[in-house]
Design an enzyme around this catalytic site. Structure first.
Site, short mmCIF file in Angstrom:
data_model
loop_
_atom_site.label_atom_id
_atom_site.label_comp_id
_atom_site.label_asym_id
_atom_site.label_seq_id
_atom_site.Cartn_x
_atom_site.Cartn_y
_atom_site.Cartn_z
N GLN A 115 -21.79 15.70 -10.60
CA GLN A 115 -22.87 15.41 -11.09
C GLN A 115 -23.43 14.04 -11.30
OE1 GLN A 115 -23.28 16.85 -15.19
NE2 GLN A 115 -25.44 16.53 -15.35
N TYR A 117 -26.16 11.80 -12.06
CA TYR A 117 -27.09 11.80 -13.10
C TYR A 117 -27.15 10.52 -13.94
CZ TYR A 117 -28.78 16.45 -14.06
OH TYR A 117 -29.47 17.62 -13.75
N SER A 151 -17.92 12.41 -13.46
CA SER A 151 -16.73 13.19 -13.61
C SER A 151 -16.10 13.88 -12.18
CB SER A 151 -16.73 14.08 -14.66
OG SER A 151 -17.02 13.39 -15.91
N GLU A 233 -25.44 23.56 -19.95
CA GLU A 233 -24.12 22.90 -19.92
C GLU A 233 -23.19 23.21 -21.30
OE1 GLU A 233 -23.51 18.15 -19.38
OE2 GLU A 233 -25.12 18.57 -20.37
#
Length: 381
Positions: A115, A117, A151, A233
């Protein structure tokens, strides 16, 4: 408060236990384990859409799967970002072509995702994105910028990236949700961020003209897509997480009994408080499970478990006394230091109130979206 599982659910529980018991011996290889799960149809249970190589089951059966997976001691997942974040987002906002291209490899455990972000200088302020993407003559984007705390980027095949595609735009305007292949030598660089534990599952990712052909939800609609994703999430996985927490708490209680620190009334009070708070977390998760439109529920859940887990790590050190400061192996300057399970819990849990949206950000969300307090001033990017 608890789920009332039907007879059919209990039959499903037996099927899950039997399957896990017969396959856990091959769970040492994380990528191989994802493929094993995919072959069994166990990825994508909660997607609500079939036809991608996944099973579809009821909400209670999703809970059964998550709980039995945690109880079995199965390894942490490498594919959870693609399965639980990207896939529901594609189902909600993606084109039929995008769903047909990306959902089957996720369900099969063949393509892993990360991800893109958070960024340096912005952190959890998602609207502070500075990574830019320019549209080329061939219809694809060229991405330049940096993401941080990414991650599993070192294992991922793809990354979904929130980037600024409209020059001069600010805050939540002019953003797009791009799907980026990670195998682009010279255009994408992944640098691990070493933690206190010595591990490096978090990463910095640098984009230098990285190519992206797929835009989810249309150009300029990235903020809507990104907010939708954040709603996915936290869900059934929270209940499975709590089973892991319960096992950790049990080991801390055993250590307190073994060391004799359980005789200390302060320690006993902390142990009981941890148990009571864990039960409250479960009831809150069950109360909100399957509901939509509750803007504060994910933030409250994150605030509850992040602080709880951090306090458990501190308690794990307290019940062991001075020996908690000594590693399981003799220290050597030529070898990496070793940690036992409690030391790893204590050090890693320091990040629990930061990643996934810091406690400060979660409290701001509750204040603004639930309590209706004045919005926090934001700088212009």
């Amino acid at each position: 408060m608890d789920f009332a599982f039907s007879a059919e659910d209990e039959v499903f529980r037996g099927e899950v236990r039997e399957w896990l018991g017969g396959h856990l011996s091959g769970a040492g290889d994380r990528r191989g384990w994802e493929k094993t799960l995919g072959q069994g149809g166990w990825i994508g249970l909660g997607w609500g859409e079939a036809g991608y190589g996944n099973r579809t089951v009821s909400l209670t059966q999703q809970v059964v799967w998550a709980e039995e997976y945690a109880r079995s001691g199965a390894p942490p997942r490498s594919g959870h970002i693609g399965e639980n974040l990207l896939a529901p987002t594609l189902i909600a906002h993606g084109s039929q072509e995008q769903k047909a291209r990306f959902l089957p490899p996720i369900a099969a455990g063949e393509e892993l995702w990360c991800q893109g972000y958070s960024e340096p200088g912005a952190g959890s302020d998602l609207a502070g994105v500075r990574t830019k993407a320019e549209l080329g003559g061939d219809g694809s984007y060229r991405i330049s910028g940096q993401k941080i705390w990414t991650s599993l980027a070192h294992e991922a095949d793809w990354c979904f990236v929130l980037a600024r595609t409209e020059p001069g735009s600010t805050r939540h305007r002019g953003l797009s949700f791009l799907l980026v292949p990670m195998d682009q030598p010279g255009r994408i660089e992944v640098r691990p961020i070493r933690q206190l534990t010595g591990t490096g599952d978090f990463n910095e990712v640098f984009f230098d003209g990285a190519r992206a052909e797929h835009v989810v939800g249309g150009a300029g609609n990235g903020w809507t897509v990104a907010m939708s994703l954040l709603g996915f999430e936290r869900g059934v996985s929270t209940l499975a997480q709590q089973i892991g927490f319960a096992a950790e708490l049990g080991r801390v209680v055993q250590a307190a009994v073994k060391s004799g620190t359980v005789a200390d009334p302060v320690v006993r009070e902390r142990l009981v408080r941890q148990w009571a708070e864990l039960r409250a977390m479960r009831w809150n998760a069950l109360r909100t499970l399957g509901r939509s439109g509750d803007a504060g529920a994910p933030s409250v859940a994150k605030l509850l478990w992040g602080g709880w887990h951090q306090r458990l790590g501190e308690l794990a050190m307290q019940v062991r006394g001075a020996v908690a400061g000594v590693g399981p192996q003799d220290w050597s300057p030529s070898a990496p230091y070793e940690l036992d399970a409690f030391q790893h819990l204590f050090l890693f849990s320091r990040a629990d109130t930061i990643y996934g949206g810091s406690d400060q950000v979660q409290r701001t969300i509750v204040a603004e979206r639930v309590l209706g307090l004045p919005r926090e001033p934001k700088g212009v990017v």
